[in-house]
Scaffold this active site. Structure first.
Site, mmCIF file in Angstrom:
data_model
loop_
_atom_site.group_PDB
_atom_site.id
_atom_site.type_symbol
_atom_site.label_atom_id
_atom_site.label_comp_id
_atom_site.label_asym_id
_atom_site.label_seq_id
_atom_site.Cartn_x
_atom_site.Cartn_y
_atom_site.Cartn_z
ATOM 1 N N HIS A 140 90.639 -37.855 1.954
ATOM 2 C CA HIS A 140 91.259 -36.596 2.378
ATOM 3 C C HIS A 140 92.724 -36.550 1.939
ATOM 4 O O HIS A 140 93.203 -35.517 1.445
ATOM 5 C CB HIS A 140 91.146 -36.465 3.903
ATOM 6 N N ALA A 141 93.426 -37.646 2.096
ATOM 7 C CA ALA A 141 94.834 -37.718 1.690
ATOM 8 C C ALA A 141 94.970 -37.496 0.188
ATOM 9 O O ALA A 141 95.862 -36.767 -0.272
ATOM 10 C CB ALA A 141 95.422 -39.074 2.091
#
Length: 112
Positions: free
Chosen positions: A84-85
């Site tokens: 996600h990052a």
């Protein structure tokens, strides 16, 4: 003394990548809006700030990638938080590149 384990450090790095990547993206979108309004000096300043935030994010991205290499060597899987990052970082990178082009197009359209 507070002791932070490796998993907590990795999660913190991913969160910082999300924070700085998200802020860079937001600044780039604000730059596009400023250019739409003919505020090219403001747009340029916002783009510069977006790039600075992206540079901060990049430092965390390198650490997140390293964390994942270590995890794989230890037989652990990549965390969803890290994925996600990375998405936040890549989206910021794309939006900043697009913003540069949009700003130039708005300038050309208005003769600025």
């Amino acid at each position: 003394m507070l002791v932070i384990n490796q998993d907590e450090q990795s999660e913190e790095r991913a969160i910082m990548l999300i924070v700085h990547g998200g802020y860079a993206r937001s600044l780039a979108l604000q730059a596009i809006e400023a250019a739409k309004e003919g505020k090219y000096t403001v747009a340029a300043q916002l783009q510069m700030e977006a790039t600075e935030e992206l540079n901060k994010a990049n430092r965390f991205q390198k650490e997140v990638i390293n964390d994942n290499l270590v995890a794989r060597e230890e037989g652990r899987s990549v965390s969803l938080m890290d994925i996600h990052a990375q998405d936040h970082y890549m989206n910021a990178l794309t939006i900043i590149d697009l913003a540069d082009n949009f700003i130039e197009l708005f300038k050309m359209k208005r003769g600025g």
